[in-house]
Design a protein around this motif. Structure first.
Motif, PDB file in Angstrom:
ATOM      1  N   PRO A 163       9.214   9.609  -7.753  1.00 33.89           N
ATOM      2  CA  PRO A 163       8.149   8.887  -7.960  1.00 33.89           C
ATOM      3  C   PRO A 163       7.980   9.067  -9.351  1.00 33.89           C
ATOM      4  O   PRO A 163       7.520   8.101 -10.054  1.00 33.89           O
ATOM      5  N   GLU A 164       7.786  10.414  -9.897  1.00 34.97           N
ATOM      6  CA  GLU A 164       7.487  10.589 -11.234  1.00 34.97           C
ATOM      7  C   GLU A 164       8.545   9.915 -12.355  1.00 34.97           C
ATOM      8  O   GLU A 164       7.889   9.574 -13.077  1.00 34.97           O
ATOM      9  N   ALA A 165       9.651   9.704 -11.782  1.00 35.05           N
ATOM     10  CA  ALA A 165      10.808   9.271 -12.559  1.00 35.05           C
ATOM     11  C   ALA A 165      10.419   7.846 -12.740  1.00 35.05           C
ATOM     12  O   ALA A 165      10.441   7.041 -13.773  1.00 35.05           O
ATOM     13  N   MET A 166      10.300   7.283 -11.766  1.00 36.56           N
ATOM     14  CA  MET A 166       9.768   5.805 -11.657  1.00 36.56           C
ATOM     15  C   MET A 166       8.803   5.407 -12.217  1.00 36.56           C
ATOM     16  O   MET A 166       8.752   4.404 -13.195  1.00 36.56           O
ATOM     17  N   VAL A 167       7.753   6.083 -12.302  1.00 37.00           N
ATOM     18  CA  VAL A 167       6.295   5.981 -13.064  1.00 37.00           C
ATOM     19  C   VAL A 167       6.550   6.205 -14.577  1.00 37.00           C
ATOM     20  O   VAL A 167       6.277   5.259 -15.232  1.00 37.00           O
ATOM     21  N   ASN A 168       7.329   7.161 -14.769  1.00 33.31           N
ATOM     22  CA  ASN A 168       7.677   7.425 -16.356  1.00 33.31           C
ATOM     23  C   ASN A 168       8.590   6.054 -16.794  1.00 33.31           C
ATOM     24  O   ASN A 168       8.288   5.668 -17.791  1.00 33.31           O
ATOM     25  N   PHE A 169       9.429   5.615 -16.239  1.00 31.26           N
ATOM     26  CA  PHE A 169      10.265   4.912 -16.507  1.00 31.26           C
ATOM     27  C   PHE A 169       9.725   3.397 -16.627  1.00 31.26           C
ATOM     28  O   PHE A 169       9.796   2.733 -17.641  1.00 31.26           O
ATOM     29  N   TRP A 215      18.190   8.610 -15.920  1.00 30.13           N
ATOM     30  CA  TRP A 215      18.001   9.840 -17.174  1.00 30.13           C
ATOM     31  C   TRP A 215      16.715  10.573 -16.831  1.00 30.13           C
ATOM     32  O   TRP A 215      16.589  11.612 -16.768  1.00 30.13           O
ATOM     33  N   PHE A 216      15.903   9.527 -16.569  1.00 30.18           N
ATOM     34  CA  PHE A 216      14.272  10.229 -16.148  1.00 30.18           C
ATOM     35  C   PHE A 216      14.425  10.776 -14.910  1.00 30.18           C
ATOM     36  O   PHE A 216      14.208  11.998 -14.749  1.00 30.18           O
ATOM     37  N   ASN A 217      15.423  10.504 -13.939  1.00 31.53           N
ATOM     38  CA  ASN A 217      15.422  10.985 -12.696  1.00 31.53           C
ATOM     39  C   ASN A 217      15.824  12.447 -12.668  1.00 31.53           C
ATOM     40  O   ASN A 217      15.745  13.399 -12.075  1.00 31.53           O
ATOM     41  N   HIS A 218      17.184  12.372 -13.679  1.00 32.33           N
ATOM     42  CA  HIS A 218      17.619  13.933 -13.852  1.00 32.33           C
ATOM     43  C   HIS A 218      16.748  14.980 -14.499  1.00 32.33           C
ATOM     44  O   HIS A 218      16.698  16.040 -14.230  1.00 32.33           O
ATOM     45  N   ILE A 245       0.778  -1.014  -0.020  1.00 30.76           N
ATOM     46  CA  ILE A 245       0.091   0.014  -0.023  1.00 30.76           C
ATOM     47  C   ILE A 245       0.869   1.179  -0.075  1.00 30.76           C
ATOM     48  O   ILE A 245       0.549   2.263  -0.708  1.00 30.76           O
ATOM     49  N   ASP A 246       2.038   1.164   0.802  1.00 27.82           N
ATOM     50  CA  ASP A 246       2.815   2.460   0.775  1.00 27.82           C
ATOM     51  C   ASP A 246       3.640   2.429  -0.420  1.00 27.82           C
ATOM     52  O   ASP A 246       3.748   3.841  -0.836  1.00 27.82           O
ATOM     53  N   SER A 247       3.788   1.555  -1.057  1.00 24.15           N
ATOM     54  CA  SER A 247       4.480   1.742  -2.588  1.00 24.15           C
ATOM     55  C   SER A 247       3.586   2.251  -3.368  1.00 24.15           C
ATOM     56  O   SER A 247       4.027   3.139  -4.319  1.00 24.15           O
ATOM     57  N   LEU A 248       2.368   1.845  -3.493  1.00 23.62           N
ATOM     58  CA  LEU A 248       1.204   2.276  -4.653  1.00 23.62           C
ATOM     59  C   LEU A 248       0.892   3.957  -3.981  1.00 23.62           C
ATOM     60  O   LEU A 248       1.203   4.766  -5.054  1.00 23.62           O
ATOM     61  N   ASN A 249       1.113   4.146  -2.791  1.00 25.57           N
ATOM     62  CA  ASN A 249       0.935   5.570  -2.600  1.00 25.57           C
ATOM     63  C   ASN A 249       2.061   6.544  -2.814  1.00 25.57           C
ATOM     64  O   ASN A 249       1.995   7.620  -3.460  1.00 25.57           O
ATOM     65  N   TRP A 250       3.299   6.005  -2.700  1.00 25.47           N
ATOM     66  CA  TRP A 250       4.427   6.626  -2.883  1.00 25.47           C
ATOM     67  C   TRP A 250       4.873   7.045  -4.595  1.00 25.47           C
ATOM     68  O   TRP A 250       4.638   8.267  -4.982  1.00 25.47           O
ATOM     69  N   CYS A 251       4.180   6.211  -5.275  1.00 27.95           N
ATOM     70  CA  CYS A 251       3.915   6.256  -6.873  1.00 27.95           C
ATOM     71  C   CYS A 251       3.033   7.150  -7.241  1.00 27.95           C
ATOM     72  O   CYS A 251       2.943   7.114  -8.561  1.00 27.95           O
TER      73      CYS A 251
END
Length: 503
Positions: free
Chosen positions: A297-303, A346-349, A60-66
């Protein structure tokens, strides 16, 4: 679509949520939001032997963080609850009994030793043992036994399982949104176990019953469940229920492109495979997480969105709203997606550049006790000068430390290059000139110092290199005049004097 779209993410709480599970959750979320649907979380915890304390909350925490929270699930909008399979055990027996009554399932009493004997016997003959129409009548089950014999065994409390009766000599025509039409010969299918005498269903029965009762319209899951598709289709047919649409996502592959990505790959190559840090409750072992490693989290989701999906254009940067608008299951690839640790950096940058300097400064300050007394606005200004070089917030200390602390040593290689015989007198003259500057703005500093160098016919490198070394300790950093403006006149002179004393 005529029906309201309802999708579900159904992980097992047996440990931390793998990056592949996050990708599955993300694709379900995107599909639901694209179609104004509902994203359901169901916890498949029927295997209590593998249950791990804290794993459900971690999911649940992981989904919320993303930023992809579930709409409906444990403790939230429980329209079709409960959402933990362990709390739904009372439901499954009646459906298993219904399959027996309709002739689509049967009791089997075979011992593990008997089944092992048949497997080895088939292997010795170069064959594969499949428990289905080939040999049902040779084994101990309610198809080979009389009704009286079967009831006697049940009354005596003998261990049993309930198996699905897979049809003979049929060809199943199945459809997958991603993989298209699939044909399967039922003669090669096992009579899978659906229910056990200990009162627990297998994944197959519980999965189908729950999806039906929760009115799931689309099942979007990993490729590893593709072999179960035939059984699940048949179960829907046997119950007379409407079948949801299926979509099986491609595997996430190792960075080499060979084999499925595992935690071992991350440990070996130095990157996390979990969204958040995880501490094993039994061993105490700690696994790294993308959040704690400094990823947005935006970088992870985009990736993750690009692991198996593409929008059909050259565009790579998508915020969550843009992903929702662009996402289509039909654009998900069949083949596995290679995990590239450098690509997520690259996304995180990119997303680092999107962050406000004030927010970054607050986060950076909280990570370094050395900055406790420093004005956060000053920190934000320093970050603004080096931001384009940063991929993680943890990079900022190396990039900005000289704004807060005078260098205690100087890069040896750079010193040999910058410090010459005439450096000391030039730096002494520079101090006198700087001391006379009242307007210590960047523009005025640049005008005065460059004008002094030019008018005295001094090579720029003879002044600028030792000046940078004095201020930074190395030949790096943003514009020298920005640094001088930031640290101020007194500190600038103090640092130049320190270099002179070392020469």
């Amino acid at each position: 679509m005529t029906k309201n779209v309802r999708v579900r993410f159904a992980p097992s709480p047996t440990g931390p949520l793998h990056i592949g599970g996050v990708r599955t959750a993300l694709f379900n979320y995107l599909f639901a939001k694209k179609n104004n649907g509902t994203f359901v979380l169901r916890v498949e915890d029927t295997d209590q032997n593998r249950y791990v304390e804290g794993a459900e909350q971690y999911i649940i925490d992981s989904l919320n963080w993303c930023n992809i929270p579930f709409d409906e699930g444990p403790g939230k909008n429980e329209k079709f609850g409960p959402y933990r399979q362990s709390e739904r055990k009372h439901l499954y027996k009646q459906y298993a009994d219904e399959l027996i009554a309709s002739g689509n399932a049967y009791y089997a009493f075979d011992t593990a030793e008997t089944l092992d004997f048949h497997r080895k016997d088939h292997e010795a003959k170069g064959k594969t043992f499949i428990y289905n129409w080939h040999n049902r009548l040779k084994l101990s089950n309610s198809l080979s036994l009389s009704a009286e014999e079967t009831q006697t065994k049940l009354d005596a409390g003998e261990d049993y399982v309930i198996r699905f009766k897979s049809p003979q000599d049929e060809t199943l025509h199945l459809t997958d949104i991603i993989r298209g039409d699939i044909k399967i010969d039922t003669n090669i299918l096992d009579d899978k176990v659906l229910f056990k005498s200990d009162g627990m269903p297998t994944y197959h029965l519980a999965n189908i019953v729950d999806d039906h009762l929760m009115e799931i319209t689309h099942v979007i899951r990993g490729e590893e469940w593709l072999p179960s598709l035939a059984l699940h289709y048949q179960l829907y047919k046997a119950f007379g229920w409407e079948t949801p649409e299926f979509a099986h996502l491609p595997l996430i592959l190792k960075p080499t492109g060979k084999g499925k990505l595992s935690k071992r790959d991350g440990d070996k190559l130095g990157f996390p495979v979990f969204p958040l840090k995880w501490t094993d409750p039994k061993s105490g072992d700690i696994s790294r997480g993308y959040k704690e490693d400094g990823y947005f989290p935006e970088a992870m989701v985009n990736f993750l969105a690009f692991l198996g999906w593409n929008p059909g254009t050259e565009q790579e940067i998508f915020d969550l709203d843009a992903l929702i608008n662009a996402f289509e299951l039909e654009r998900v690839n069949k083949s596995g997606a290679r995990f590239d640790p450098d690509k997520i950096k690259w996304f995180n940058h990119h997303y680092m550049q999107e962050q406000s300097n004030d927010v970054l400064a607050e986060s950076f300050k909280s990570q370094h006790s050395e900055l406790a007394e420093i004005d956060v606005n000053y920190i934000a200004m320093a970050i603004g000068l080096v931001k384009e070089r940063a991929t993680f917030i943890s990079d900022y200390w190396d990039l900005t430390h000289y704004f807060f602390v005078a260098p205690s040593e100087y890069d040896e290689k750079a010193s040999k290059k910058a410090f010459k015989e005439d450096t000391k007198p030039l730096m002494t003259q520079l101090i006198e000139m700087i001391d006379g500057i009242d307007d210590f703005s960047v523009v005025n500093l640049q005008t005065k110092i460059k004008g002094w160098i030019t008018s005295n016919d001094i090579g720029f490198g003879k002044v600028m290199m030792p000046l940078r070394l004095a201020l930074v300790g190395a030949l790096q950093g943003p514009d020298v005049f920005d640094i001088m403006f930031m640290i101020g006149k007194n500190e600038s002179i103090k640092r130049i004097e320190k270099v002179i004393n070392k020469l």
